[in-house]
Motif scaffolding. Structure first.
Motif, PDB file in Angstrom:
ATOM      1  N   ALA A 412     -43.546 -41.045-116.364  1.00 37.74           N
ATOM      2  CA  ALA A 412     -42.534 -41.480-117.299  1.00 37.74           C
ATOM      3  C   ALA A 412     -42.861 -40.882-118.780  1.00 37.74           C
ATOM      4  O   ALA A 412     -41.900 -40.311-119.472  1.00 37.74           O
ATOM      5  N   ASN A 413     -43.630 -40.760-119.253  1.00 34.42           N
ATOM      6  CA  ASN A 413     -44.322 -40.268-120.319  1.00 34.42           C
ATOM      7  C   ASN A 413     -44.055 -38.722-120.411  1.00 34.42           C
ATOM      8  O   ASN A 413     -43.465 -38.203-121.529  1.00 34.42           O
ATOM      9  N   LEU A 414     -44.461 -38.129-119.479  1.00 37.73           N
ATOM     10  CA  LEU A 414     -44.426 -36.646-119.149  1.00 37.73           C
ATOM     11  C   LEU A 414     -42.976 -36.419-119.355  1.00 37.73           C
ATOM     12  O   LEU A 414     -42.678 -35.217-119.897  1.00 37.73           O
ATOM     13  N   VAL A 415     -42.082 -36.971-118.477  1.00 42.65           N
ATOM     14  CA  VAL A 415     -40.854 -36.665-118.462  1.00 42.65           C
ATOM     15  C   VAL A 415     -40.137 -36.761-119.692  1.00 42.65           C
ATOM     16  O   VAL A 415     -39.420 -35.860-119.907  1.00 42.65           O
ATOM     17  N   SER A 416     -40.375 -37.844-120.269  1.00 42.49           N
ATOM     18  CA  SER A 416     -39.734 -38.082-121.623  1.00 42.49           C
ATOM     19  C   SER A 416     -40.018 -37.312-122.466  1.00 42.49           C
ATOM     20  O   SER A 416     -39.207 -36.720-123.515  1.00 42.49           O
ATOM     21  N   ASN A 417     -41.432 -36.687-122.816  1.00 46.86           N
ATOM     22  CA  ASN A 417     -41.626 -35.724-123.661  1.00 46.86           C
ATOM     23  C   ASN A 417     -40.991 -34.450-123.226  1.00 46.86           C
ATOM     24  O   ASN A 417     -40.420 -33.640-124.406  1.00 46.86           O
ATOM     25  N   SER A 418     -40.828 -33.965-121.942  1.00 46.74           N
ATOM     26  CA  SER A 418     -40.163 -32.854-121.562  1.00 46.74           C
ATOM     27  C   SER A 418     -38.688 -32.823-122.005  1.00 46.74           C
ATOM     28  O   SER A 418     -37.941 -31.941-122.616  1.00 46.74           O
ATOM     29  N   VAL A 419     -38.007 -33.986-121.817  1.00 44.32           N
ATOM     30  CA  VAL A 419     -36.580 -34.170-122.414  1.00 44.32           C
ATOM     31  C   VAL A 419     -36.403 -34.082-123.902  1.00 44.32           C
ATOM     32  O   VAL A 419     -35.629 -33.358-124.372  1.00 44.32           O
ATOM     33  N   LYS A 420     -37.503 -35.017-124.513  1.00 51.85           N
ATOM     34  CA  LYS A 420     -37.242 -34.971-126.054  1.00 51.85           C
ATOM     35  C   LYS A 420     -37.388 -33.602-126.491  1.00 51.85           C
ATOM     36  O   LYS A 420     -36.693 -33.046-127.584  1.00 51.85           O
ATOM     37  N   PHE A 421     -38.600 -32.718-126.140  1.00 47.98           N
ATOM     38  CA  PHE A 421     -38.770 -31.554-126.772  1.00 47.98           C
ATOM     39  C   PHE A 421     -38.160 -30.425-126.168  1.00 47.98           C
ATOM     40  O   PHE A 421     -38.602 -29.596-125.562  1.00 47.98           O
ATOM     41  N   ARG A 422     -36.783 -30.123-126.376  1.00 52.47           N
ATOM     42  CA  ARG A 422     -36.054 -29.409-125.864  1.00 52.47           C
ATOM     43  C   ARG A 422     -35.565 -28.336-126.739  1.00 52.47           C
ATOM     44  O   ARG A 422     -35.598 -28.743-128.158  1.00 52.47           O
ATOM     45  N   ARG A 423     -35.084 -27.194-126.461  1.00 48.49           N
ATOM     46  CA  ARG A 423     -34.560 -26.208-127.385  1.00 48.49           C
ATOM     47  C   ARG A 423     -33.017 -26.489-127.494  1.00 48.49           C
ATOM     48  O   ARG A 423     -32.378 -26.926-126.619  1.00 48.49           O
ATOM     49  N   PRO A 424     -32.796 -26.267-128.811  1.00 53.25           N
ATOM     50  CA  PRO A 424     -31.353 -26.291-129.092  1.00 53.25           C
ATOM     51  C   PRO A 424     -30.301 -25.750-128.194  1.00 53.25           C
ATOM     52  O   PRO A 424     -30.599 -24.584-127.806  1.00 53.25           O
ATOM     53  N   ASP A 425     -29.381 -26.397-127.897  1.00 55.61           N
ATOM     54  CA  ASP A 425     -28.129 -25.638-127.226  1.00 55.61           C
ATOM     55  C   ASP A 425     -28.732 -25.198-125.617  1.00 55.61           C
ATOM     56  O   ASP A 425     -27.934 -24.496-124.947  1.00 55.61           O
ATOM     57  N   VAL A 426     -29.896 -25.736-125.108  1.00 50.81           N
ATOM     58  CA  VAL A 426     -30.262 -25.279-123.909  1.00 50.81           C
ATOM     59  C   VAL A 426     -30.661 -26.547-122.956  1.00 50.81           C
ATOM     60  O   VAL A 426     -31.252 -27.141-123.513  1.00 50.81           O
ATOM     61  N   PRO A 427     -29.749 -26.756-122.012  1.00 51.42           N
ATOM     62  CA  PRO A 427     -30.052 -28.112-121.182  1.00 51.42           C
ATOM     63  C   PRO A 427     -31.261 -28.216-120.575  1.00 51.42           C
ATOM     64  O   PRO A 427     -31.732 -27.174-120.221  1.00 51.42           O
ATOM     65  N   PRO A 428     -32.112 -29.172-120.913  1.00 46.87           N
ATOM     66  CA  PRO A 428     -33.444 -29.321-120.526  1.00 46.87           C
ATOM     67  C   PRO A 428     -33.658 -29.555-118.953  1.00 46.87           C
ATOM     68  O   PRO A 428     -32.668 -29.970-118.377  1.00 46.87           O
ATOM     69  N   LYS A 429     -34.514 -28.757-118.495  1.00 45.88           N
ATOM     70  CA  LYS A 429     -34.859 -28.765-116.866  1.00 45.88           C
ATOM     71  C   LYS A 429     -36.398 -28.970-116.899  1.00 45.88           C
ATOM     72  O   LYS A 429     -37.212 -28.326-117.348  1.00 45.88           O
ATOM     73  N   VAL A 430     -36.387 -30.249-115.959  1.00 43.51           N
ATOM     74  CA  VAL A 430     -37.686 -30.910-115.919  1.00 43.51           C
ATOM     75  C   VAL A 430     -38.115 -30.722-114.261  1.00 43.51           C
ATOM     76  O   VAL A 430     -37.330 -31.211-113.510  1.00 43.51           O
ATOM     77  N   HIS A 431     -39.214 -30.324-114.112  1.00 39.56           N
ATOM     78  CA  HIS A 431     -39.523 -30.301-112.522  1.00 39.56           C
ATOM     79  C   HIS A 431     -40.967 -30.401-112.256  1.00 39.56           C
ATOM     80  O   HIS A 431     -42.023 -30.302-112.998  1.00 39.56           O
ATOM     81  N   VAL A 432     -41.156 -31.612-111.413  1.00 40.75           N
ATOM     82  CA  VAL A 432     -42.514 -32.063-110.934  1.00 40.75           C
ATOM     83  C   VAL A 432     -42.968 -31.531-109.403  1.00 40.75           C
ATOM     84  O   VAL A 432     -42.031 -31.736-108.382  1.00 40.75           O
ATOM     85  N   SER A 433     -44.100 -31.063-109.453  1.00 38.98           N
ATOM     86  CA  SER A 433     -44.476 -30.567-108.160  1.00 38.98           C
ATOM     87  C   SER A 433     -45.910 -30.936-107.950  1.00 38.98           C
ATOM     88  O   SER A 433     -46.625 -31.341-108.818  1.00 38.98           O
ATOM     89  N   ALA A 434     -46.544 -30.577-106.730  1.00 40.74           N
ATOM     90  CA  ALA A 434     -47.926 -31.072-106.445  1.00 40.74           C
ATOM     91  C   ALA A 434     -48.443 -30.035-105.436  1.00 40.74           C
ATOM     92  O   ALA A 434     -47.549 -29.373-104.529  1.00 40.74           O
ATOM     93  N   ARG A 435     -49.705 -29.589-105.619  1.00 37.87           N
ATOM     94  CA  ARG A 435     -50.329 -28.840-104.440  1.00 37.87           C
ATOM     95  C   ARG A 435     -51.759 -29.101-104.341  1.00 37.87           C
ATOM     96  O   ARG A 435     -52.307 -29.759-104.985  1.00 37.87           O
ATOM     97  N   LEU A 436     -52.192 -29.110-103.183  1.00 40.04           N
ATOM     98  CA  LEU A 436     -53.640 -29.508-102.717  1.00 40.04           C
ATOM     99  C   LEU A 436     -54.496 -28.433-103.197  1.00 40.04           C
ATOM    100  O   LEU A 436     -54.543 -27.154-102.516  1.00 40.04           O
ATOM    101  N   VAL A 437     -55.598 -28.657-104.033  1.00 36.79           N
ATOM    102  CA  VAL A 437     -56.655 -27.594-104.596  1.00 36.79           C
ATOM    103  C   VAL A 437     -57.952 -28.390-104.076  1.00 36.79           C
ATOM    104  O   VAL A 437     -58.423 -29.224-105.013  1.00 36.79           O
ATOM    105  N   GLY A 438     -58.626 -27.830-103.120  1.00 39.71           N
ATOM    106  CA  GLY A 438     -59.822 -28.754-102.868  1.00 39.71           C
ATOM    107  C   GLY A 438     -59.678 -29.861-102.228  1.00 39.71           C
ATOM    108  O   GLY A 438     -58.726 -30.212-101.367  1.00 39.71           O
ATOM    109  N   ASP A 439     -60.289 -30.695-102.861  1.00 42.56           N
ATOM    110  CA  ASP A 439     -59.973 -32.073-102.348  1.00 42.56           C
ATOM    111  C   ASP A 439     -59.211 -32.968-103.592  1.00 42.56           C
ATOM    112  O   ASP A 439     -59.637 -34.225-103.682  1.00 42.56           O
ATOM    113  N   GLU A 440     -58.369 -32.228-104.456  1.00 43.13           N
ATOM    114  CA  GLU A 440     -57.782 -32.877-105.396  1.00 43.13           C
ATOM    115  C   GLU A 440     -56.287 -32.501-105.463  1.00 43.13           C
ATOM    116  O   GLU A 440     -55.979 -31.241-104.908  1.00 43.13           O
ATOM    117  N   TRP A 441     -55.393 -33.346-105.804  1.00 41.83           N
ATOM    118  CA  TRP A 441     -53.988 -33.006-105.833  1.00 41.83           C
ATOM    119  C   TRP A 441     -53.851 -32.512-107.359  1.00 41.83           C
ATOM    120  O   TRP A 441     -54.309 -33.365-108.235  1.00 41.83           O
TER     121      TRP A 441
END
Length: 575
Positions: A412-441
């Motif tokens: 929630a903190n990360l998404v809220s930051n991305s929405v808040k720190f947007r460029r003027p006149d540009v609709p914010p787009k936030v994307h969350v993704s995951a990938r497996l690297v070794g034994d960590e996500w």
């Protein structure tokens, strides 16, 4: 200066032994080569001279007998055809005489006998054969038979005797050559036996020398080294035998002395390290107590400050509502400042209280589906996203072990930051993704906002750190500090991807479940690449349709995420 026997090096002794043996073997090899050459010559004599001589001698005797038979037949019949054996015998005699002459050069006695046979055969032809032929031709068979008398038989007996003497001489020469072959063969065998005996004696001498000069000194040296290895570092190592071993013993003893000195230094250093470790342990315990006291103080202070702060904020708001417009403009401004300050102080205390609770008040780790967590985050941030016309999407996310409330607060903190720190006149787009690297996500939260300069990438995770004035973007400066603490509490790490071309990408890692790691490795092995898939979700299957959450209506930001701000392309620590 001459060297004593004990001063001879092992290499010198072995070289001397090998030199002597080599010289002896070279001499024996030379003698054996000479005897073998002689033996080959003698065998050649037996096979290519005496043997053919015996055969040709017998053929020569047969040629003489054919001549005598032809003369007798012609004397009886008077038919010229009966002289054919005589003529053939003479031709064969000439051939065998010529071939035997070529073979008797090394046998003078055989040559003499051969000359005697030739002389006797010539005499027989002159005294018997030719007169019989002439008499038969002139006067008929009776005249010829008259000449074939006892004297004629005696003449031919002498020829036969000479041929027999030739055969005996050839046989004697052959027996002498065969005896020479046997003698040289025996001598060659003796030389080979002597060479084998020399090699055997040299081997025995070498073994005995190695036993005395190598094995015994090495065994003694190894015993002394074992004593040192067992802990007797003061045991002096001495050597015996060739000079190389004495020098080796001196070098090993020098190494022992150095090791002993180093061990003494190590003991002293270990004692100092143990003392330093004990001091560090005490300091660590003091630091742990201090941190615990600080966390307790932060919690108590935050909790105890709530009541008077609420009272100050409530009365300031009452003053603002009741007396707004009744005082001068400056008084209304002062009251607004007081209300804003009280509210910001309340938010700051709430965030500080939340920060202090991380890792202290725990519900225990369970398996958490981050897809469900993102659904909760979408609901919590819906009002803020509708107000900013923001679009939130996420791919297939994994299941990990952790505390669901903390992970919800993190995203929630990360998404809220991305929405808040947007460029003027540009609709914010936030994307969350995951990938497996070794034994960590590796989980990413990427947006198309104003971005972060690389030099501030580490600064934004410091508590209360702001990169701009609070008027541009409101906030307490604790949000990303909370994010970092939650990630580290779950055994991961967090950073800003400075290689992003547009906006900001904050990435963090969380330990993967063993089943996910095994499944990814199995999928990588099946497709022949051996790589772990890096699709959204990182599960080795095609990413499902992205989950999307968006909004259009205006709304205030929910209290579940901390606030913050940024200007000029720099993000502060917010939540």
């Amino acid at each position: 200066m001459s060297l004593g026997a004990n001063d001879w090096t092992l290499r010198r002794r072995v070289a001397l032994l090998l030199t002597v043996v080599t010289l002896i073997l070279i001499g024996l090899a030379g003698a054996a080569a000479a005897v073998a050459a002689q033996n080959r010559s003698q065998i050649d004599t037996v096979l290519n001279q005496t043997g053919p001589l015996r055969v040709q001698g017998q053929e020569l005797l047969n040629a003489l007998l054919d001549q005598e038979t032809g003369i007798r037949g012609y004397a009886v019949s008077g038919d010229r055809k009966d002289l054919a054996p005589y003529d053939a015998g003479r031709d064969l005699e000439r051939q065998r005489m010529a071939s035997m002459r070529a073979l008797v050069a090394d046998f003078p006695a055989v040559d003499d006998e051969l000359a005697a046979v030739q002389s006797q055969s010539t005499r027989w032809r002159e005294t018997v054969a030719v007169p019989v032929i002439e008499a038969t031709e002139r006067e008929g068979p009776a005249a010829g038979q008259a000449l074939v008398d006892d004297r004629a038989r005696q003449e031919f007996d002498q020829v036969r005797a000479a041929a027999d003497a030739l055969q005996r001489e050839i046989l004697r020469a052959r027996n002498d050559a065969a005896a020479d072959v046997r003698s040289s063969s025996n001598l060659l065998a003796v030389l080979l036996i002597v060479a084998a005996a020399v090699v055997a004696l040299a081997g025995i001498a070498l073994v005995l020398s190695l036993e005395r000069m190598v094995i015994r000194p090495l065994t003694a040296l190894a015993g002394q080294v074992r004593e040192v290895a067992e802990g007797d570092y003061q045991h002096r190592i001495t050597g015996s035998g060739p000079p190389e071993f004495v020098h080796l013993s001196d070098d090993v003893d020098a190494m022992r002395r150095k090791i002993a000195r180093d061990l003494a230094e190590v003991r002293e250093a270990r004692e100092r390290i143990e003392w330093v470790n004990s001091q560090l342990q005490k300091q660590a315990e003091e630091l742990t107590r201090s941190n615990r006291d600080l966390e307790q103080f932060a919690y108590v202070a935050s909790h105890d400050l709530q009541e008077p702060l609420r009272k100050v904020a409530s009365f300031c708001q009452l003053l603002q509502r009741r007396y707004a417009g009744q005082l001068d403009e400056r008084a209304d401004q002062y009251i607004a400042f007081a209300v804003d300050g009280a509210q910001r102080m309340q938010r700051l205390i709430n965030d500080l209280l939340a920060f202090s609770r991380i890792g202290r008040l725990t519900t225990g780790f369970t398996e958490v589906d981050l897809n469900k967590v993102m659904g909760d985050v979408a609901g919590q941030t819906e009002a803020a996203r509708q107000y900013a016309d923001a679009e939130l999407t996420w791919g297939e996310l994994p299941v990990i072990r952790g505390e669901e409330p903390l992970l919800t607060n993190l995203l929630a903190n990360l998404v809220s930051n991305s929405v808040k720190f947007r460029r003027p006149d540009v609709p914010p787009k936030v994307h969350v993704s995951a990938r497996l690297v070794g034994d960590e996500w590796e989980i990413s939260c990427a947006d198309n906002g104003i971005g972060i300069e690389p030099e501030f990438a580490d600064k934004i995770f410091v508590i209360f750190q702001r990169l701009h004035a609070k008027d541009a973007y409101p906030g307490t400066g604790i949000g990303l500090a909370i994010v970092k603490k939650i990630v580290e509490y779950h055994g991961g790490r967090v950073w800003v991807d400075t290689d992003t071309a547009e906006g900001t990408a904050i990435r963090f890692t969380l330990p993967a479940l063993p089943a996910d790691v095994e499944a990814a490795h199995a999928a990588g092995s099946e497709d022949g690449t051996g790589d772990i898939p890096a699709e959204d979700g990182g599960t080795g299957r095609p990413a499902e349709e992205e989950n999307t959450a968006g909004g259009q209506e205006s709304a205030e930001r929910p209290d579940t995420a901390s606030e913050g701000g940024r200007t000029g392309g720099m993000r502060e620590t917010v939540g």
